[in-house]
Every structure is written in C-alpha cells, then in structure tokens.
Scaffold this motif. Structure first.
Motif, short mmCIF file in Angstrom:
data_model
loop_
_atom_site.label_atom_id
_atom_site.label_comp_id
_atom_site.label_asym_id
_atom_site.label_seq_id
_atom_site.Cartn_x
_atom_site.Cartn_y
_atom_site.Cartn_z
N ALA A 56 0.83 -0.97 -0.07
CA ALA A 56 -0.02 0.06 -0.15
C ALA A 56 0.73 1.31 0.00
O ALA A 56 0.38 2.33 0.13
CB ALA A 56 -0.98 -0.03 1.18
N GLY A 57 2.40 0.98 0.02
CA GLY A 57 3.27 2.18 -0.11
C GLY A 57 3.61 2.83 1.19
O GLY A 57 4.11 3.94 1.30
N VAL A 58 3.28 2.00 2.23
CA VAL A 58 3.75 2.64 3.66
C VAL A 58 5.17 2.36 3.89
O VAL A 58 5.79 1.52 3.37
CB VAL A 58 3.00 1.88 4.85
CG1 VAL A 58 3.63 2.34 6.19
CG2 VAL A 58 1.30 1.94 4.77
N PRO A 59 5.93 3.49 4.22
CA PRO A 59 7.45 3.43 4.22
C PRO A 59 7.78 2.46 5.27
O PRO A 59 7.15 2.27 6.14
CB PRO A 59 7.72 4.93 4.95
CG PRO A 59 6.67 5.76 4.46
CD PRO A 59 5.37 5.00 4.49
N THR A 60 8.85 1.92 4.77
CA THR A 60 9.34 0.47 5.52
C THR A 60 9.57 0.84 6.79
O THR A 60 9.23 -0.18 7.92
CB THR A 60 10.79 0.20 4.83
OG1 THR A 60 10.85 -0.14 3.41
CG2 THR A 60 11.16 -1.16 5.40
N GLU A 61 10.06 1.97 7.34
CA GLU A 61 10.34 2.19 8.68
C GLU A 61 8.99 2.09 9.55
O GLU A 61 8.92 1.63 10.86
CB GLU A 61 11.13 3.50 9.02
CG GLU A 61 10.53 4.61 8.53
CD GLU A 61 10.78 5.21 7.01
OE1 GLU A 61 10.94 6.41 7.00
OE2 GLU A 61 11.23 4.27 6.53
N TYR A 62 7.89 2.69 8.90
CA TYR A 62 6.78 2.68 9.60
C TYR A 62 5.96 1.40 9.60
O TYR A 62 5.33 1.01 10.55
CB TYR A 62 5.51 3.83 8.87
CG TYR A 62 5.96 4.99 9.28
CD1 TYR A 62 5.31 5.51 10.46
CD2 TYR A 62 6.58 6.01 8.28
CE1 TYR A 62 5.62 7.03 10.81
CE2 TYR A 62 6.88 7.29 8.53
CZ TYR A 62 6.50 7.74 9.70
OH TYR A 62 6.44 8.94 10.15
N VAL A 63 6.16 0.63 8.58
CA VAL A 63 5.90 -0.83 8.60
C VAL A 63 6.35 -1.48 9.68
O VAL A 63 5.75 -2.45 10.50
CB VAL A 63 6.13 -1.68 7.20
CG1 VAL A 63 5.63 -2.98 7.10
CG2 VAL A 63 5.49 -0.91 6.09
N GLY A 64 7.69 -1.53 10.19
CA GLY A 64 8.32 -2.16 10.91
C GLY A 64 7.96 -1.76 12.40
O GLY A 64 7.71 -2.62 13.21
N MET A 65 7.68 -0.33 12.53
CA MET A 65 7.21 0.08 13.83
C MET A 65 5.94 -0.48 14.43
O MET A 65 5.50 -0.82 15.30
CB MET A 65 7.15 1.51 13.69
CG MET A 65 6.72 2.33 15.11
SD MET A 65 6.56 4.29 14.95
CE MET A 65 4.97 4.00 14.06
N PHE A 66 4.84 -0.40 13.34
CA PHE A 66 3.54 -0.79 13.50
C PHE A 66 3.53 -2.24 13.72
O PHE A 66 2.67 -2.67 14.74
CB PHE A 66 2.66 -0.47 12.14
CG PHE A 66 2.40 0.82 11.93
CD1 PHE A 66 2.35 2.04 12.90
CD2 PHE A 66 2.06 1.44 10.69
CE1 PHE A 66 1.99 3.31 12.65
CE2 PHE A 66 1.79 2.82 10.39
CZ PHE A 66 1.77 3.74 11.54
N ALA A 67 4.23 -3.01 13.08
CA ALA A 67 4.29 -4.54 13.32
C ALA A 67 5.02 -4.60 14.64
O ALA A 67 4.33 -5.56 15.27
CB ALA A 67 5.09 -5.20 12.12
N GLY A 68 5.72 -3.82 15.18
CA GLY A 68 6.56 -4.32 16.08
C GLY A 68 5.41 -3.88 17.46
O GLY A 68 5.59 -5.01 18.47
#
Length: 290
Positions: free
Chosen positions: A239-251
C-alpha cells in the motif's frame, strides 16, 4: 523552578498547561525549546524560554542552571535518543538539578527479544543512568497512548475495519493528556522521590473489544482482523507505507499481542484523583467528531 523539556511537543505543552491551571506561576516554569517561533504561545503565557536541544550539551547545562525539578520528556529521535538522554542527565548533574522526572514506558520484557526493543533500549538505558546518577528521580512508565490508536487503525477504519496483528490480548492504553495532568500533579506535590509510577489505564481492553465499541459508536459493523505478521507487513508495503513505519506498526502490534501493555496495577488513577478516560470514551470523542 520547574523546567520542562520538549515543551513545544504534545506532552510537554500539555504538562505546562496543567501546571498553570493548578496555579503555578508562569515565572516558576521554564521551557526548553529548539525553535522560538514554535514557542510563541508559551512566551505569551509568561513561560521563560530556554533555547537548546538534546544534542547540545553546553546549552543544556546552561538551561538547567537554577532548576529544582527537571521534567525530561523523552526525545522523539529513536536513533539518537540514547546519546541525547545521556547528555541531558549529565547536564542535569553538572547544573545542580535537584530532582529529575523522566517519561519512560510500560513494559514487561526488558530484553532484546522484545518486539519493540528498537524503542525500548534507550528508555531502559536512560532509567539506569538516572538511577546511577545520584539525583533524586521519578520515573513515569507511560503506557501506549490511546492517542496513537487512530494511527494504527488507519484513515479508512470506518469503511474497511481494523487490520492489525495484535491478537486478542488486552492492554491498558491511556490518554496522553491524562498522563500529562498526572505528571503536573507529581511536579507540584511531595512524596514522589525515587519512585516509579505505572501510567496505565484502570481497564485492560483488546482491539477486538474496541472494534465492538466502535461499531456501537458509529452505528455500523467495524470488523477486526488480526493477520499473521508477515501478511500484515506485505499488505502495508504494497500500500506504499514507508518501510520504517511498517516495522514500527508491526513491532507495536506484536508487543500488544505479547501483553507488553497489559497491567494488573496502575498509579495513574491515584495521581489524577479520578478515573482516567476510557478507551470507549476516547473512541467516541474521535470518531463522532469527524
């Protein structure tokens, strides 16, 4: 003299407002700010502005001189935060600060196996540094803010539901403003020396229960799906979410799932002198005003 760092941020600014509401005179409050233009409202209220940031040790020492109580609001720079906080604690010692109060975070897992170790380590290191400093301290173990939930739910939550790999574990999320008010109460009263306070809600609630509450609030079914972590990360990346945000949300979702933010006890209600805002009341405030 009380000095609040991060004073143009949400937590610092709210704490200053509560100090003023409690009758603390503006000339007894200082605010550490990086940008004077962002602090015009503080200046208008009569707050003394100290210019500096966590990277400039010399400026910190100068800003902290004459301060009795220093509220060290944790830096938002996760990468540089450890060193920045070390600068602040050492500057507090050199400047002769009497009492340091620090906004840390609630957790159960202090090890590197924590799904949010990327934010946890600097907090834990700072706590240890403060305890070893010889300064009188108060540490606030802040739970995850209710205010952060709309970010995890996404902008389309009312049409597409909640998609978050947080499982069914309950957490005691609390409102940032309630924490700030409790912090102001601690800053203006005695008996908080060398104590750690759990800044969590009195209720534990799951994301599934929040979806049910939200359905009731908006009058239509809001579904909650807790996908496997890898599917979640793939979906967000697609969906185009920046990688660092993906990692943060998942964490953070994994931390919720593992029960990092569930608590059996909390000091927030006692420090406030009332019940904190519930998750349901927060959701109603956010999703009926849109």
């Amino acid at each position: 003299m009380i000095l609040v760092t991060g004073a143009t941020g949400n937590y610092g600014k709210a704490t200053i407002d509560f100090l003023l509401k409690k009758g603390i005179s503006a000339n007894s409050i200082s605010a550490l700010v990086r940008d004077v233009e962002k602090a015009e409202d503080l200046k208008t209220k009569g707050i003394t502005l100290k210019i500096g940031d966590y990277d400039n040790y010399t400026a910190l020492v100068e800003a902290f001189k004459g301060v009795d109580k220093l509220l060290l609001v944790s830096s938002s720079d996760v990468v540089k935060r450890g060193q920045q906080h070390e600068n602040a604690v050492k500057a507090a010692i050199e400047a002769g600060v009497k009492h340091i109060l620090y906004t840390s975070f609630e957790r159960k897992n202090d090890t590197e196996t924590s799904p949010i170790s990327f934010v946890a380590k600097s907090h834990i290191d700072t706590e240890n540094l403060i305890k070893a400093s010889g300064l009188t301290y108060t540490i606030f173990r802040n739970n995850l803010y209710l205010d952060a939930l709309p970010m995890f739910f996404g902008e389309q939550v009312l049409t597409s539901g909640i998609f978050l790999p947080a499982g069914d574990t309950k957490s005691a999320f609390a409102l940032r403003n309630d924490m700030a008010e409790a912090t102001a109460n601690v800053l203006t009263s005695e008996g908080h020396e060398n104590k750690e306070y759990s800044m969590s809600n009195t209720e534990n609630i799951s994301i599934q229960e929040m979806a049910q509450d939200l359905s009731e609030i908006v009058g239509r079914q809001i579904n909650y799906v807790s996908p496997p972590k890898d599917i979640y990360m793939e979906t967000l990346t697609g969906a185009g979410v920046p990688t660092e945000y993906v990692g943060m949300f998942a964490g953070f979702a994994e931390a919720i799932k593992q029960g990092e933010f569930s608590t059996e006890k909390t000091d927030l209600e006692n420090l406030l002198g009332r019940k904190p805002m519930t998750a349901k009341a927060f959701l109603k405030e956010v999703y009926t005003s849109n």
